[in-house]
Scaffold this motif. Sequence first.
Motif, PDB file in Angstrom:
ATOM      1  N   VAL A 136       0.856  -1.191   0.000  1.00  0.00           N
ATOM      2  CA  VAL A 136       0.000   0.000   0.000  1.00  0.00           C
ATOM      3  C   VAL A 136       0.886   1.233   0.000  1.00  0.00           C
ATOM      4  CG1 VAL A 136      -1.956  -1.109   1.128  1.00  0.00           C
ATOM      5  CG2 VAL A 136      -0.166  -0.068   2.520  1.00  0.00           C
ATOM      6  N   SER A 137       0.332   2.351  -0.483  1.00  0.00           N
ATOM      7  CA  SER A 137       1.115   3.578  -0.603  1.00  0.00           C
ATOM      8  C   SER A 137       1.243   4.312   0.714  1.00  0.00           C
ATOM      9  CB  SER A 137       0.480   4.506  -1.645  1.00  0.00           C
ATOM     10  OG  SER A 137      -0.864   4.818  -1.279  1.00  0.00           O
ATOM     11  N   GLY A 138       0.278   4.179   1.590  1.00  0.00           N
ATOM     12  CA  GLY A 138       0.323   4.858   2.876  1.00  0.00           C
ATOM     13  C   GLY A 138      -0.449   4.061   3.909  1.00  0.00           C
ATOM     14  N   HIS A 139       0.088   4.005   5.126  1.00  0.00           N
ATOM     15  CA  HIS A 139      -0.553   3.190   6.140  1.00  0.00           C
ATOM     16  C   HIS A 139      -0.006   3.565   7.502  1.00  0.00           C
ATOM     17  CE1 HIS A 139      -1.426  -0.614   8.398  1.00  0.00           C
ATOM     18  NE2 HIS A 139      -2.564  -0.433   7.765  1.00  0.00           N
ATOM     19  N   GLY A 147     -11.893 -13.048  -2.899  1.00  0.00           N
ATOM     20  CA  GLY A 147     -11.508 -13.177  -1.503  1.00  0.00           C
ATOM     21  C   GLY A 147     -11.145 -11.873  -0.828  1.00  0.00           C
ATOM     22  N   LEU A 148     -11.426 -10.717  -1.468  1.00  0.00           N
ATOM     23  CA  LEU A 148     -11.147  -9.427  -0.840  1.00  0.00           C
ATOM     24  C   LEU A 148     -12.170  -9.158   0.265  1.00  0.00           C
ATOM     25  CD1 LEU A 148     -10.374  -7.190  -3.963  1.00  0.00           C
ATOM     26  CD2 LEU A 148      -8.746  -8.225  -2.383  1.00  0.00           C
ATOM     27  N   PRO A 149     -11.863  -8.238   1.188  1.00  0.00           N
ATOM     28  CA  PRO A 149     -12.839  -7.887   2.221  1.00  0.00           C
ATOM     29  C   PRO A 149     -14.134  -7.377   1.596  1.00  0.00           C
ATOM     30  CG  PRO A 149     -10.671  -7.022   2.774  1.00  0.00           C
ATOM     31  CD  PRO A 149     -10.577  -7.538   1.372  1.00  0.00           C
ATOM     32  N   PRO A 150     -15.244  -7.455   2.320  1.00  0.00           N
ATOM     33  CA  PRO A 150     -16.520  -6.969   1.764  1.00  0.00           C
ATOM     34  C   PRO A 150     -16.450  -5.480   1.453  1.00  0.00           C
ATOM     35  CG  PRO A 150     -16.722  -7.463   4.117  1.00  0.00           C
ATOM     36  CD  PRO A 150     -15.398  -8.003   3.678  1.00  0.00           C
ATOM     37  N   THR A 151     -17.295  -5.050   0.505  1.00  0.00           N
ATOM     38  CA  THR A 151     -17.224  -3.669   0.017  1.00  0.00           C
ATOM     39  C   THR A 151     -17.624  -2.654   1.084  1.00  0.00           C
ATOM     40  OG1 THR A 151     -19.457  -3.942  -0.889  1.00  0.00           O
ATOM     41  CG2 THR A 151     -17.602  -4.312  -2.379  1.00  0.00           C
ATOM     42  N   ASN A 152     -18.355  -3.074   2.119  1.00  0.00           N
ATOM     43  CA  ASN A 152     -18.665  -2.117   3.178  1.00  0.00           C
ATOM     44  C   ASN A 152     -17.452  -1.843   4.063  1.00  0.00           C
ATOM     45  OD1 ASN A 152     -18.699  -4.686   4.401  1.00  0.00           O
ATOM     46  ND2 ASN A 152     -20.041  -3.943   6.041  1.00  0.00           N
ATOM     47  N   HIS A 153     -16.400  -2.645   3.915  1.00  0.00           N
ATOM     48  CA  HIS A 153     -15.173  -2.461   4.695  1.00  0.00           C
ATOM     49  C   HIS A 153     -14.051  -1.892   3.821  1.00  0.00           C
ATOM     50  CE1 HIS A 153     -12.758  -4.171   8.341  1.00  0.00           C
ATOM     51  NE2 HIS A 153     -12.529  -2.900   8.121  1.00  0.00           N
ATOM     52  N   PRO A 157     -13.519   2.005  10.878  1.00  0.00           N
ATOM     53  CA  PRO A 157     -12.303   2.131  11.692  1.00  0.00           C
ATOM     54  C   PRO A 157     -11.866   0.772  12.228  1.00  0.00           C
ATOM     55  CG  PRO A 157     -14.219   2.878  12.925  1.00  0.00           C
ATOM     56  CD  PRO A 157     -14.700   2.585  11.529  1.00  0.00           C
ATOM     57  N   GLY A 158     -10.555   0.667  12.492  1.00  0.00           N
ATOM     58  CA  GLY A 158     -10.019  -0.565  13.049  1.00  0.00           C
ATOM     59  C   GLY A 158      -9.255  -1.376  12.024  1.00  0.00           C
ATOM     60  N   PRO A 159      -8.876  -2.603  12.402  1.00  0.00           N
ATOM     61  CA  PRO A 159      -8.081  -3.448  11.501  1.00  0.00           C
ATOM     62  C   PRO A 159      -8.918  -4.027  10.370  1.00  0.00           C
ATOM     63  CG  PRO A 159      -8.566  -4.629  13.521  1.00  0.00           C
ATOM     64  CD  PRO A 159      -9.083  -3.229  13.720  1.00  0.00           C
ATOM     65  N   CYS A 160      -8.238  -4.291   9.267  1.00  0.00           N
ATOM     66  CA  CYS A 160      -8.880  -4.928   8.112  1.00  0.00           C
ATOM     67  C   CYS A 160      -7.886  -5.909   7.506  1.00  0.00           C
ATOM     68  CB  CYS A 160      -9.297  -3.878   7.079  1.00  0.00           C
ATOM     69  SG  CYS A 160      -9.986  -4.577   5.549  1.00  0.00           S
ATOM     70  N   LEU A 166      -2.090  -9.146   4.549  1.00  0.00           N
ATOM     71  CA  LEU A 166      -1.591  -7.821   4.919  1.00  0.00           C
ATOM     72  C   LEU A 166      -2.646  -7.186   5.820  1.00  0.00           C
ATOM     73  CD1 LEU A 166       0.485  -5.529   4.615  1.00  0.00           C
ATOM     74  CD2 LEU A 166      -0.813  -4.742   2.623  1.00  0.00           C
ATOM     75  N   ARG A 167      -2.238  -6.800   7.016  1.00  0.00           N
ATOM     76  CA  ARG A 167      -3.183  -6.260   7.982  1.00  0.00           C
ATOM     77  C   ARG A 167      -3.235  -4.738   7.852  1.00  0.00           C
ATOM     78  NH1 ARG A 167      -5.683  -8.714  12.108  1.00  0.00           N
ATOM     79  NH2 ARG A 167      -6.360  -7.494  13.912  1.00  0.00           N
ATOM     80  N   LEU A 168      -4.325  -4.236   7.304  1.00  0.00           N
ATOM     81  CA  LEU A 168      -4.531  -2.802   7.169  1.00  0.00           C
ATOM     82  C   LEU A 168      -5.168  -2.238   8.440  1.00  0.00           C
ATOM     83  CD1 LEU A 168      -5.976  -2.732   3.533  1.00  0.00           C
ATOM     84  CD2 LEU A 168      -3.603  -2.408   4.238  1.00  0.00           C
ATOM     85  N   GLU A 169      -4.997  -0.949   8.620  1.00  0.00           N
ATOM     86  CA  GLU A 169      -5.557  -0.294   9.805  1.00  0.00           C
ATOM     87  C   GLU A 169      -6.116   1.058   9.399  1.00  0.00           C
ATOM     88  OE1 GLU A 169      -6.398  -0.022  13.971  1.00  0.00           O
ATOM     89  OE2 GLU A 169      -5.413  -1.668  12.926  1.00  0.00           O
ATOM     90  N   ALA A 170      -7.341   1.353   9.866  1.00  0.00           N
ATOM     91  CA  ALA A 170      -7.969   2.642   9.583  1.00  0.00           C
ATOM     92  C   ALA A 170      -8.260   3.357  10.893  1.00  0.00           C
ATOM     93  CB  ALA A 170      -9.260   2.453   8.784  1.00  0.00           C
ATOM     94  N   TRP A 171      -7.886   4.629  10.942  1.00  0.00           N
ATOM     95  CA  TRP A 171      -8.179   5.456  12.109  1.00  0.00           C
ATOM     96  C   TRP A 171      -9.535   6.131  11.936  1.00  0.00           C
ATOM     97  CZ3 TRP A 171      -2.798   8.122  11.607  1.00  0.00           C
ATOM     98  CH2 TRP A 171      -1.818   7.291  12.172  1.00  0.00           C
ATOM     99  N   ALA A 172     -10.269   6.234  13.037  1.00  0.00           N
ATOM    100  CA  ALA A 172     -11.496   7.029  13.012  1.00  0.00           C
ATOM    101  C   ALA A 172     -11.136   8.501  12.874  1.00  0.00           C
ATOM    102  CB  ALA A 172     -12.304   6.791  14.280  1.00  0.00           C
TER     103      ALA A 172
END
Length: 204
Positions: free
Chosen positions: A9-12, A41-47, A82-85, A119-125
């Motif tokens: 990913v470009s930024g994380h 097998g990608l995460p659901p589109t709501n995530h 928000p949170g891990p993905c 790959l464990r992605l993370e999103a901040w609120a």
Amino acid sequence: PLFEARWSVSGHPVYVGERFLLTLEVIGREGSLAKKIRLDGLPPTNHLTCEPFADLPVELKSIDDRMCEIRRFRAIAALNLPGPCPLRGTLHGTQIRRIQHYFFTQREERPISVSPPELRLEAWALPLSNRPPEFTGAIGSGFAFSAQLAPTSPAVGDLIEVKMSVHSDSPLARLAPPVLPDDPEFKSYPLKADAASPDPARPR
């Protein structure tokens, strides 16, 4: 393995709704990968929201004294919660090998499936401090705002058309139209939001 893959990913980490570049790199150690692929097998589109993956130019590189074909598939993505993905996924495609015999070359095709390591992605609120009261969640870069007014010299009672345009390199689905204040000397009507066609001259 004849084929291996990995995510980057470009930024994380990123904020919820912030766009980033998601790249899947596939290394082929024998033969090549056909153009037509399928990724599931990608995460659901709501995530995780992804635009269509673009097939970048093929790269040939010597790895461990073997000439390998490197394919990269890139998309603009955003995390919506928000949170891990955990990012997984499996690429399905066709391996093409050309086998040289004495008098002819034989083309061999066989289906393959490649699963990159998770790959464990993370999103901040989005932060609450210093947030304007009218903020609706649109974030990113490349924002530009313009306004047009017609006519510019109206008489009392004439209708005036006000057109406000917002451009951004990030998605604007979270952007809400501004609320016009009530004024006894200025009558306003509800705003209408329209999605403009992409400007090919505007960089993304």
